[in-house]
Write a protein that holds these residues in place. Structure first.
Motif, short mmCIF file in Angstrom:
data_model
loop_
_atom_site.label_atom_id
_atom_site.label_comp_id
_atom_site.label_asym_id
_atom_site.label_seq_id
_atom_site.Cartn_x
_atom_site.Cartn_y
_atom_site.Cartn_z
N MET A 1 -38.03 10.03 53.57
CA MET A 1 -38.76 10.53 54.73
C MET A 1 -39.87 9.54 55.08
O MET A 1 -40.27 8.72 54.26
N THR A 2 -40.35 9.62 56.32
CA THR A 2 -41.42 8.72 56.73
C THR A 2 -42.74 9.13 56.10
O THR A 2 -42.88 10.24 55.57
N VAL A 3 -43.70 8.24 56.20
CA VAL A 3 -45.04 8.53 55.71
C VAL A 3 -45.60 9.77 56.39
O VAL A 3 -46.13 10.68 55.76
N ALA A 4 -45.48 9.82 57.73
CA ALA A 4 -46.01 10.96 58.49
C ALA A 4 -45.33 12.26 58.09
O ALA A 4 -45.98 13.30 57.93
N GLU A 5 -44.01 12.24 57.93
CA GLU A 5 -43.28 13.44 57.55
C GLU A 5 -43.71 13.94 56.17
O GLU A 5 -43.80 15.14 55.93
N ASN A 6 -43.98 13.01 55.25
CA ASN A 6 -44.44 13.39 53.92
C ASN A 6 -45.81 14.06 53.97
O ASN A 6 -46.05 15.05 53.28
N ILE A 7 -46.70 13.53 54.76
CA ILE A 7 -48.07 14.05 54.80
C ILE A 7 -48.12 15.45 55.39
O ILE A 7 -48.83 16.33 54.89
N TRP A 8 -47.35 15.69 56.44
CA TRP A 8 -47.47 16.96 57.17
C TRP A 8 -46.29 17.90 56.91
O TRP A 8 -46.09 18.85 57.68
N ILE A 9 -45.53 17.67 55.86
CA ILE A 9 -44.36 18.50 55.60
C ILE A 9 -44.76 19.97 55.52
O ILE A 9 -45.74 20.33 54.87
N SER A 10 -44.02 20.79 56.23
CA SER A 10 -44.24 22.24 56.39
C SER A 10 -45.47 22.57 57.24
O SER A 10 -45.78 23.73 57.47
N ARG A 11 -46.15 21.53 57.74
CA ARG A 11 -47.30 21.74 58.63
C ARG A 11 -47.16 20.92 59.91
O ARG A 11 -48.15 20.60 60.56
N GLU A 12 -45.93 20.59 60.27
CA GLU A 12 -45.70 19.69 61.39
C GLU A 12 -46.18 20.32 62.71
O GLU A 12 -45.99 21.53 62.94
N PRO A 13 -46.82 19.53 63.58
CA PRO A 13 -47.20 20.05 64.90
C PRO A 13 -45.96 20.33 65.75
O PRO A 13 -44.96 19.60 65.67
N LYS A 14 -46.00 21.40 66.51
CA LYS A 14 -44.84 21.82 67.32
C LYS A 14 -45.14 21.66 68.80
O LYS A 14 -46.30 21.70 69.25
N ASN A 15 -44.06 21.51 69.58
CA ASN A 15 -44.21 21.47 71.03
C ASN A 15 -44.02 22.88 71.60
O ASN A 15 -43.91 23.86 70.85
N SER A 16 -43.98 22.98 72.91
CA SER A 16 -43.90 24.29 73.57
C SER A 16 -42.60 25.03 73.26
O SER A 16 -42.52 26.25 73.41
#
Length: 508
Positions: free
Chosen positions: A108-123
């Motif tokens: 997984m990417t660095v960003a995906e690892n940091i925010w896993i299960s807390r990812e920002p969502k769109n509309s």
């Protein structure tokens, strides 16, 4: 290292404790891991935990972080009684932990690892990759981390993975941050960067629990120090009131008179001769001789190619050029099995990824390298002989385990390391490669391993010792080979080597 003047004063914004541990006890089969331990963490301070491997530090941290439960005692966060049953519950109460053994998802990417299960969502309720990148970039800007958010974790160095782990923990904006050996894979410049981050967090009123075995770090970054021995808290002191000798005495219950017990021995004939060795990627044109009874230190900054050279010598990665001779005979090393056949043994840098089989027992891990060739007859294992040898190794290396049938993943990192050293000593090697043999190990165990390595050299073993700790390289080596960006920049005799000369060569 940072000057100690950079250490900020503890925050006075809050008078209450962030975290209170009172009379916590925890037992495992055959072992009392914690015996009525009490510990208090103040806001805006760095509270260091010191103790030998197996003293109970990691068990207490796992209880605080919700990884394990406790048998008795109480845990309070900002005065509120808590009994966590999962890490998520601890995180929701403002507690985050950076583990000594990295736990990132490599594909997984660095960003995906940091925010896993807390990812920002769109509309539409789907993950917004733009916002994910933006949040990561903002976090890295705050922490001054120069890593692209879309980089796959598997493409990062161990040091950069450690910085990602630190960023992930900080991203929770927790009041309590537990750092378990956070500098074990970091070079000096990266340690300075980490300390800058810690000082920023401390100024914001965060409480940081800092586990380390490095004395220099203790006196540079800590405000308070709690010392563990055999599952008990034996003292809590302001860092300014302690000395190195006092800390060691409290930790081990005795004085350690010699940290680097290097024996003076007669250096014998050349055992291994390496000429023009290259792997085509990490290093090139490496040449040196290694003699019987010699400890040859490998020094260099992270990424210099030290580990890659040893891995190629041991057949883990192929050589594209150069020659290797053992006792004057040219040899071809295509695999670790070939290397072992030539009397080589390799203790790898990362005990979790490339050393231990964490789900197997201590004995199963120790016997892994010799089971097939030495302790079988007509397809049957010579169980009695094998158990006897493993017991002897356990006693010789003082491996703390209730029994050899204990799962090795339940042991402290230092005792896991000792079991791996036992594995390779059971092969009766003539050439021993030790890559960061004392990383994450307490001072008592370090002295024991240094004594063992020195004794092995005195018996005629040829040893290559890779270490990121300058005192270890200087204290244990007969000669020191220094690398910079894949090239050998110099080989120093023990008498002429010092920190300044090594750093000049390591910096190119």
């Amino acid at each position: 290292m940072l000057n100690t003047a950079l250490k900020s004063e503890p925050s006075s914004l809050h008078s209450e404790y962030l975290l209170e541990i009172d009379n916590i006890s925890k037992a495992f089969p055959g072992v009392i891991a914690l015996n009525k331990v009490s510990f208090h963490l103040r806001p805006g301070t760095v509270h260091a935990l010191m103790g030998e491997n197996g003293a109970g530090k990691s068990t207490l941290m796992k209880i605080i972080a919700g990884i394990q439960g406790h048998d008795s005692g109480s845990l309070r966060v900002r005065g509120e009684e808590c009994n966590f049953s999962s890490p998520i519950e601890a995180i929701n109460k403002g507690i985050a932990m950076i583990h000594q053994e990295l736990n990132l998802m490599p594909f997984m990417t660095v960003a995906e690892n940091i925010w896993i299960s807390r990812e920002p969502k769109n509309s539409l309720g789907l993950i917004s990759h733009d916002k994910l990148m933006q949040k990561t970039a903002e976090l890295f800007a705050k922490l001054k981390i120069n890593i692209h958010p879309e980089t796959l974790v598997r493409e990062l160095s161990v040091a950069n993975r450690q910085m990602v782990e630190i960023a992930k923990a900080v991203s929770y904006n927790s009041d309590v941050l537990i750092m378990d050996e956070p500098t074990s894979a970091l070079a000096e410049k990266e340690v300075e960067h980490l300390f800058e981050i810690i000082n920023t967090l401390r100024a914001e009123g965060k409480g940081i629990i800092y586990i380390t075995h490095k004395m220099d770090e203790l006196f540079e970054i800590a405000d308070e120090v709690s010392i563990f021995r055999d599952g008990q808290m034996v003292g809590c002191h302001p860092a300014a009131d302690l000395t190195r000798d006092k800390v060691i005495q409290l930790m081990v219950g005795r004085e350690i008179t010699q940290m680097f017990p290097k024996q003076e021995v007669d250096i014998g004939d050349v055992v291994m001769s390496v000429r023009g060795l290259s792997d085509g990627l990490h290093f090139s044109d490496v040449s040196f001789d290694l003699r019987a009874g010699e400890i040859l230190g490998f020094a260099g900054l992270v990424g210099s190619g030290r580990t890659n050279v040893v891995e190629t010598l041991f057949g883990v990665t192929p050589a594209v050029a150069g020659s290797i001779s053992i006792f004057g005979n040219d040899v071809q090393i295509h695999s670790p099995h070939d290397a072992m056949g030539q009397g080589m043994a390799l203790l790898t840098e990362d005990r979790k990824e490339t050393g231990c089989f964490l789900g197997l027992t201590v004995q199963e891990n120790m016997q892994m390298a010799v089971l097939r060739d030495r302790y079988t007859s007509n397809g049957f294992v010579k169980q009695g002989e094998l158990e006897q040898v493993c017991e002897e190794m356990r006693d010789m290396l003082a491996i703390k385990t209730p029994s050899l049938e204990q799962i090795i993943g339940n042991l402290s990192g230092g005792n896991q390391q000792k079991a791996l050293i036992a594995r390779w000593l059971m092969t009766n090697p003539r050439i021993l490669f030790l890559d960061e043999p004392t990383r994450g190990i307490d001072v008592g165990a370090k002295a024991e391993i240094h004594r063992l390595v020195s004794a092995l050299a005195a018996k005629g073993l040829a040893v290559i010792l890779i270490s990121s700790e300058m005192p270890e390289v200087l204290g244990m080596s007969d000669r020191i080979l220094v690398m910079h960006e894949g090239k050998v920049t110099g080989i120093l005799d023990r008498a002429e080597a010092n920190q300044v000369k090594i750093m000049e060569l390591a910096s190119g």
